[in-house]
Design a protein around this motif. Structure first.
Motif, mmCIF file in Angstrom:
data_model
loop_
_atom_site.group_PDB
_atom_site.id
_atom_site.type_symbol
_atom_site.label_atom_id
_atom_site.label_comp_id
_atom_site.label_asym_id
_atom_site.label_seq_id
_atom_site.Cartn_x
_atom_site.Cartn_y
_atom_site.Cartn_z
ATOM 1 N N LEU A 36 -10.528 32.315 16.319
ATOM 2 C CA LEU A 36 -10.304 32.452 14.880
ATOM 3 C C LEU A 36 -9.009 33.206 14.596
ATOM 4 N N PHE A 37 -8.727 34.237 15.390
ATOM 5 C CA PHE A 37 -7.477 34.972 15.211
ATOM 6 C C PHE A 37 -6.276 34.071 15.472
ATOM 7 N N TYR A 38 -6.365 33.267 16.516
ATOM 8 C CA TYR A 38 -5.294 32.320 16.829
ATOM 9 C C TYR A 38 -5.100 31.330 15.686
ATOM 10 N N ASP A 39 -6.206 30.834 15.138
ATOM 11 C CA ASP A 39 -6.117 29.881 14.024
ATOM 12 C C ASP A 39 -5.457 30.513 12.802
ATOM 13 N N ARG A 67 -7.720 36.942 31.046
ATOM 14 C CA ARG A 67 -6.749 35.857 31.218
ATOM 15 C C ARG A 67 -6.656 35.022 29.944
ATOM 16 N N GLY A 68 -7.820 34.651 29.384
ATOM 17 C CA GLY A 68 -7.828 33.868 28.163
ATOM 18 C C GLY A 68 -7.147 34.598 27.022
ATOM 19 N N ARG A 69 -7.413 35.891 26.910
ATOM 20 C CA ARG A 69 -6.769 36.676 25.846
ATOM 21 C C ARG A 69 -5.259 36.728 26.050
ATOM 22 N N GLN A 124 0.913 32.683 23.452
ATOM 23 C CA GLN A 124 1.204 31.667 22.442
ATOM 24 C C GLN A 124 1.515 32.297 21.086
ATOM 25 N N ILE A 125 0.764 33.331 20.727
ATOM 26 C CA ILE A 125 0.977 33.995 19.430
ATOM 27 C C ILE A 125 2.371 34.620 19.380
#
Length: 406
Positions: free
Chosen positions: A36-39, A92-94, A100-101
């Motif tokens: 959601l934060f990425y979105d 890793r996912g974070r 990307q952010i």
């Protein structure tokens, strides 16, 4: 010492897991706060594109908006699909989302002048973003079993191709650069459709839409719908407060609300049929739908600013009415990919014909260009026609069921 070493090794494995292999993603998963934060970060870029369109409601501005928006949406789609297939919410996912952010933030700053002075910077930054995504797909592909190597190669190749073309477009003149971005977006989407269409049954099963993806796409639509409210607020903030201006602004909010009920009442949060064609249709139709919602938000700024005009400015009327028409039609295209399309033919077939007819009337209203308040009210009433048809069908169906039970 051996025990401590084993503990650290277990901790590293938990915090930095290798990418999930193709076909192993959970079929039932809740969208997490990291996604959601990425979105929300991506929607900041959408807002930048919409704000630029609001100040440049011309054919050239609309074309630039379409090219930039398509690239941003494809990057979001690419990253979202990678996380759905291969990602965990571990360290890793974070880190991958954060990477990307960090690339997306300057990209958002370049969007307002992407077609001009900052076009080179936008092209280079977008190229870096797609290069990062290509590396993520390549790392995930290393653990693939033989039956998934072909789609992995296509993801890596297609994403890397985007990175190279975007970086190379920095050397082009501004006009040719924007055209190149648009053609690149079309090529990427066509390549994705070919990949899904030619997938084996095992590959297609791994790429079907899950509950988490339906939730993710729906939440992204909701966030973008916030741009319709932002457009109204921006318009009101720059105009003297009076009854007519406020009335136009509030009616414009209801138009945005109409786009919400159109999508979620008929297509949102519903999984498509598990076929290749339905998967492609469901995923890719969200691009024009989301773009139309963002464009409607941009047009609402001009609608409010010209509240006292005898006729709505042509560009504002066309974009707002055309956006409503696209929302109606693309929602029905989405619905045609769903299970419910087959289960409730008696509702969805006449509903689809009604939405197409209402969309044509929306375009006609835009061509007439009534006063802003009249235009807003007309669009609210038109968006309510399919909803009214669906409510009437539900009520009659319930009455028939009750009569049968008696």
């Amino acid at each position: 010492m051996t025990s401590r070493h084993e503990q650290w090794a277990r901790l590293r494995r938990r915090l930095w897991q290798p990418p999930r292999a193709h076909g192993e993603q959970p079929r039932e998963r809740v969208v997490g706060p990291l996604e959601l934060f990425y979105d929300l970060v991506v929607v900041v870029l959408v807002a930048q594109a919409a704000h630029h369109l609001a100040a440049h409601l011309t054919w050239h501005g609309l074309g630039e908006f379409a090219a930039v928006f398509a690239l941003v949406w494809i990057a979001w789609f690419n990253g979202s699909l990678h996380h759905e297939l291969h990602g965990y919410e571990d360290a890793r996912g974070r880190s991958m989302f954060l990477l990307q952010i960090l690339v997306l933030v300057p990209l958002g700053a370049f969007i307002p002048e992407a077609g001009g002075a900052r076009g080179v910077a936008f092209a280079v930054d977008a190229g870096v973003l797609f290069a990062v995504l290509a590396v993520l797909w390549r790392l995930a592909a290393r653990g693939d079993s033989p039956e998934f190597r072909r789609p992995s190669r296509m993801f890596v190749t297609g994403t890397a191709f985007c990175a190279v073309v975007l970086a190379a477009s920095a050397a082009l003149p501004a006009g040719a650069r924007v055209v190149t971005w648009g053609l690149l977006a079309v090529a990427y989407l066509a390549g994705f459709a070919v990949m899904i269409g030619t997938a084996t049954p095992v590959q297609a099963a791994a790429l079907t839409v899950t509950d988490a993806l339906t939730e993710r796409f729906g939440l992204f639509i909701i966030i973008v719908l916030g741009e319709t409210v932002t457009g109204v607020v921006d318009g009101l903030a720059h105009e003297p407060t009076n009854a007519l201006t406020l009335a136009v602004g509030l009616v414009a909010v209801v138009v945005g609300f109409g786009a919400w009920w159109t999508y979620f009442d008929f297509a949102g949060h519903r999984r498509p049929r598990p076929t290749r064609a339905s998967t492609v249709q469901w995923m890719l139709t969200h691009l024009p739908l989301t773009a139309a919602v963002a464009a409607m938000g941009a047009a609402m700024v001009g609608l409010v600013e010209h509240s006292h005009a005898g006729r709505t400015p042509a560009a504002t009327a066309w974009v707002l009415s055309g956006g409503a028409a696209v929302v109606l039609c693309t929602t029905m295209v989405l619905a045609a990919s769903l299970y419910v399309w087959c289960l409730e033919r008696a509702l969805y077939r006449p509903l689809a014909r009604t939405c197409v007819a209402v969309a044509a009337v929306c375009v006609g209203v835009g061509a007439v260009r009534p006063a802003p308040l009249a235009l807003g009210i007309a669009l609210v009433l038109l968006l309510g026609v399919p909803w009214g048809l669906a409510v009437a069908y539900r009520l009659s169906h319930e009455e028939e069921s009750a009569a049968d039970r008696r």
